[in-house]
Scaffold this active site. Structure first.
Site, mmCIF file in Angstrom:
data_model
loop_
_atom_site.group_PDB
_atom_site.id
_atom_site.type_symbol
_atom_site.label_atom_id
_atom_site.label_comp_id
_atom_site.label_asym_id
_atom_site.label_seq_id
_atom_site.Cartn_x
_atom_site.Cartn_y
_atom_site.Cartn_z
ATOM 1 N N SER A 187 12.891 -1.302 2.873
ATOM 2 C CA SER A 187 13.352 -0.013 3.388
ATOM 3 C C SER A 187 13.473 -0.117 4.900
ATOM 4 C CB SER A 187 12.400 1.122 2.994
ATOM 5 O OG SER A 187 11.083 0.879 3.450
ATOM 6 N N GLN A 232 0.836 -1.190 0.000
ATOM 7 C CA GLN A 232 0.000 0.000 0.000
ATOM 8 C C GLN A 232 0.878 1.250 0.000
ATOM 9 O OE1 GLN A 232 -3.554 -0.465 2.503
ATOM 10 N NE2 GLN A 232 -3.035 -2.616 2.774
ATOM 11 N N CYS A 261 1.341 1.531 4.992
ATOM 12 C CA CYS A 261 0.954 0.154 4.674
ATOM 13 C C CYS A 261 -0.487 -0.156 5.073
ATOM 14 C CB CYS A 261 1.916 -0.842 5.328
ATOM 15 S SG CYS A 261 3.626 -0.599 4.807
ATOM 16 N N ALA A 319 9.945 -1.816 6.016
ATOM 17 C CA ALA A 319 8.851 -2.163 5.101
ATOM 18 C C ALA A 319 9.402 -3.042 3.975
ATOM 19 C CB ALA A 319 8.217 -0.904 4.519
ATOM 20 N N ILE A 320 8.521 -3.874 3.429
ATOM 21 C CA ILE A 320 8.882 -4.744 2.313
ATOM 22 C C ILE A 320 7.810 -4.618 1.239
ATOM 23 C CG2 ILE A 320 9.246 -7.137 1.567
ATOM 24 C CD1 ILE A 320 10.236 -7.743 4.387
#
Length: 235
Positions: A163, A76, A179, A148-149
């Site tokens: 990140s 997202q 997200c 985050a992936i």
């Protein structure tokens, strides 16, 4: 595991998002055609928001705060900016079992193992992609996201990636619902009270990468000689 070392490149200056995407797509296509080598590309972006394929319009809280880029990665809305280490991972999954779910789990384990070098207990949660830390104090407890992936796989080659929040301005996340998760926050290594710089994070990421994905070798920055226009596109 791939027998050939994986290229490891670092951009010394912030990279515009459109230029980064163009480089990733070209490299992924070359890898798929057996005409290019695998690459992990470490960089920072100027402040911006990206919207993955599952992004919801209501999760863009402040659309005028930073540029918003639509992305074909999974996930997202997320934020990228200075103090955040972005690692774009262009790997050939044909040589790695053609298992996208397993690949994402390996990315999570990579981040967790890197964080462990700073005595940070990174954790995963069912239904929440990324890496989280539990935080507690007198009378309170919460979970914050530290990494985050978001990946894309095309012709069994990955691009986009992870990140890790090293020392970004965490107030910049307020322009989105990161997200799509409203009930939890975000944190960084420095926010956790750790005197960690970007070079420290890079060293931890590299040493944690090899046992999972294979050995690395220094590679030139993909944009070393590239020309970029005012909008961030490659010329």
């Amino acid at each position: 595991m791939n027998a050939r070392p994986i290229g490891w490149a670092l951009s010394p200056r912030p990279v515009p998002y459109p230029a980064a995407v163009a480089v990733m797509e070209a490299r992924a296509a070359a890898i798929a055609a057996d005409a290019g080598d695998e690459l992990v590309w470490l960089l920072e972006h100027p402040p911006l928001y990206t919207a993955g394929l599952s992004a919801k319009a209501d999760d863009l809280v402040d659309p005028n705060r930073f540029p918003v880029h639509r992305s074909d990665r999974g996930g997202q809305f997320t934020y990228h900016g200075p103090g955040q280490r972005v690692a774009y991972v262009m790997l050939d999954l044909r040589r790695r079992g053609r298992d996208v779910r397993g690949f994402v789990q390996d990315l999570e384990r990579w981040i967790i193992d890197a964080l462990a070098q700073f005595n940070v207990d990174g954790q995963i949660r069912d239904g929440r992609v990324g890496v989280w830390v539990e935080r507690k104090g007198p009378g309170w407890a919460r979970e914050d996201k530290i990494a985050a992936i978001g990946v894309r796989v095309r012709r069994w080659v990955s691009f986009h990636g992870v990140s890790l929040n090293v020392e970004p301005d965490l107030s910049h996340f307020a322009g989105i619902v990161p997200c799509g998760i409203r009930e939890h926050g975000v944190t960084s290594l420095v926010d956790l009270g750790l005197p960690v710089g970007m070079a420290d994070a890079d060293a931890a990421l590299r040493s944690a990468f090899a046992p999972i994905f294979g050995p690395t070798v220094d590679a030139p920055c993909p944009l070393e000689d590239a020309a970029i226009d005012a909008s961030g596109e490659l010329i």
